[in-house]
Design a protein around this motif. Sequence first.
Motif: not given
Length: 227
Positions: A44-47, A64-67, A73-75, A80-83
């Motif tokens: 997702x290109x998250x840094x 946590x995603x909001x913070x 966040x759903x995607x 995250x869960x699959x990994x």
Amino acid sequence: MSSPLTPAQVAAQARRALLLDLDGVLWDTLPVMQAGWAAVRSQHGVTVPFSSYQAHLGRPFHDIMALLDLADADALLETYENACVFASDRARIFAGITEALLALANRGWTLGVVTSKGLHRALPLLARTGVPFATVRTPGSERGKPAPDPLLMALLDLRLDPAQAVYVGDMPVDQESARRAGVAFVHAAWGYGRLGEPAVATAASPAELLPLLAAEEQLPVPRAVAP
């Protein structure tokens, strides 16, 4: 004038509940979470580094995603869960936790789990502990930690009061949830978090739960007065 308590009521009031967090208390799942976050960053290109995610462990994923100010966040959760499921074999139960909990169960403690991990990932780990848990609370419609809701819902399952419970957690969010629920707290220092002030009861290892809770067993439970 109060009515006499029945034997069943007396037995219920003598019970104590030991509620525990999962990640960092029962299981060392940090390598699994690291793999999950690496997948989020890659796909997702998250840094945001894992250390920033780790600082908020104990809260539900969406909180946590909001913070972290991360959208969609759903995607992110799906990735995250699959990994994490793929890397689940990296989890390790903490040495001595099974023995300590079985000893406490034999001493009359009712055991339960309050975690921000989803039920589908929590149950396989809990089954492998070999410990009888009377309740397992995972994120649902109620507010997540640090709100008191998960702990209070677990106590509702057990039909016990906050004065009859102890919560074992490793993160500041666990301590805050216990404080707001009116539940005694023990810091699992073998986990991932470090607590600041105020000082709390601390167990350096699972075995240290036994002497710590021996003192709790001697405390009287407030008796409910029947009208």
